[in-house]
Design a protein around this motif. Sequence first.
Motif, PDB file in Angstrom:
ATOM      1  N   GLN A   1      -2.050  18.216  -2.900  1.00 33.66           N
ATOM      2  CA  GLN A   1      -3.425  18.337  -3.406  1.00 33.66           C
ATOM      3  C   GLN A   1      -4.039  16.965  -3.692  1.00 33.66           C
ATOM      4  O   GLN A   1      -5.215  16.726  -3.394  1.00 33.66           O
TER       5      GLN A   1
ATOM      6  N   LEU B   1      -5.046  15.464  -0.416  1.00 28.91           N
ATOM      7  CA  LEU B   1      -6.269  16.041   0.156  1.00 28.91           C
ATOM      8  C   LEU B   1      -7.507  15.652  -0.656  1.00 28.91           C
ATOM      9  O   LEU B   1      -8.571  15.405  -0.101  1.00 28.91           O
TER      10      LEU B   1
ATOM     11  N   ARG C   1       0.923  25.240   4.236  1.00 25.16           N
ATOM     12  CA  ARG C   1       0.363  25.085   2.881  1.00 25.16           C
ATOM     13  C   ARG C   1      -0.954  24.308   2.939  1.00 25.16           C
ATOM     14  O   ARG C   1      -1.937  24.678   2.300  1.00 25.16           O
TER      15      ARG C   1
ATOM     16  N   GLU D   1      -3.619  26.479   4.229  1.00 23.57           N
ATOM     17  CA  GLU D   1      -4.081  27.439   3.216  1.00 23.57           C
ATOM     18  C   GLU D   1      -5.026  26.780   2.212  1.00 23.57           C
ATOM     19  O   GLU D   1      -5.999  27.386   1.779  1.00 23.57           O
ATOM     20  N   TYR D   2      -4.740  25.532   1.868  1.00 25.41           N
ATOM     21  CA  TYR D   2      -5.668  24.820   0.977  1.00 25.41           C
ATOM     22  C   TYR D   2      -7.027  24.636   1.666  1.00 25.41           C
ATOM     23  O   TYR D   2      -8.075  24.763   1.036  1.00 25.41           O
TER      24      TYR D   2
ATOM     25  N   LEU E   1      -8.809  27.860   1.491  1.00 24.34           N
ATOM     26  CA  LEU E   1      -9.343  28.055   0.137  1.00 24.34           C
ATOM     27  C   LEU E   1     -10.614  27.231  -0.057  1.00 24.34           C
ATOM     28  O   LEU E   1     -11.605  27.706  -0.621  1.00 24.34           O
ATOM     29  N   SER E   2     -10.580  26.001   0.451  1.00 24.11           N
ATOM     30  CA  SER E   2     -11.747  25.137   0.327  1.00 24.11           C
ATOM     31  C   SER E   2     -12.963  25.757   1.039  1.00 24.11           C
ATOM     32  O   SER E   2     -14.073  25.766   0.495  1.00 24.11           O
TER      33      SER E   2
ATOM     34  N   ALA F   1     -13.415  28.927   1.678  1.00 20.11           N
ATOM     35  CA  ALA F   1     -13.808  30.145   0.961  1.00 20.11           C
ATOM     36  C   ALA F   1     -14.618  29.791  -0.295  1.00 20.11           C
ATOM     37  O   ALA F   1     -15.620  30.435  -0.596  1.00 20.11           O
TER      38      ALA F   1
END
Lengths: 208, 92
Positions: free
Chosen positions: B19, B22, B51, B54-55, B58-59, B61
């Motif tokens: 995280q 990113l 993973r 998926e992040y 999520l970003s 979304a």
Amino acid sequence: MTATGGECGNDADGSAGFRDVSNPAAHGTLARDQAFRRFVEPEIEVLLRVARTLTGSWADAEDVVQDTLVRAWKAVDRFDGRNRRAWLLTILRRAHLNSLRRQRPDLIVEATDLDQRRPAFGAVPPHSAEDDVVDRMLSSAVESALAGLDSRYRTVLLLVDVDQLSYAEAAEVLGVPLGTVMSRLSRARDTMRRRLRAAGRSDERRSG
Amino acid sequence: MITMMRGMLTCRWAARRIQRYLDADPAALLDPAEVARLRAHLAACARCGRRVEEYARLSRALAAWSRVHAPQPQVLARVHQAAERIMTEDPG
């Protein structure tokens, strides 16, 4: 800018300045007016979004931001011009605490109880009209996932990933240490990631 | 067995840094050696690569959620009007 005897010039920071040599009071208001336009007005939308995240409603957000603007107006002539967003977020936090005390005078509100850009994860790609349907679908999945998130984690997630605050700015507005923001953010994202994954699987099962 | 254990440890090491990598937030940047090690791991590890995906999902979304829940123009306009009023009326 109608005062007589005024003269325009450039301040040390390069901004256009206005000096009214005949009317010191008017000079003060003009300087404040210029500072307010320069430091406060460009941040209004961010303030509104952050206030919405903190309060949970646009109506309350509007009240908190209006109070923030009044407080900023009163203080702007003492602002040193460095990091206007952090300065405004501190004011916003106080305005929000004040609004909570007004709503619930029996409640002792501590800054740490509030927990309810370089943009995170890179810049958001440009949006086109045809993405609206996808947005609605994604938004609905996010809505459900957010609803189940503890408010302390949800607030940090929204401040950083939706309102685009930096870690330090989120820490400022919540009145918590930077490390707390990072750990809550990490946990919130991991929970959301797993929930969206699970939602994706159940969508696949339904469509299959 | 040792190789597998080492791989798991690297995944745990990577998971704790993805995280921050990113975000690249100025308050919590990884050092260049960590970035290099993490990139090498992500290039080789499918699980950690997923993973990251998926992040990113999520970003996207959350960005979609944000657009649907953007402030209404009239709310924004009212607050700007309030700012103008404050400058005109000078509340102190």
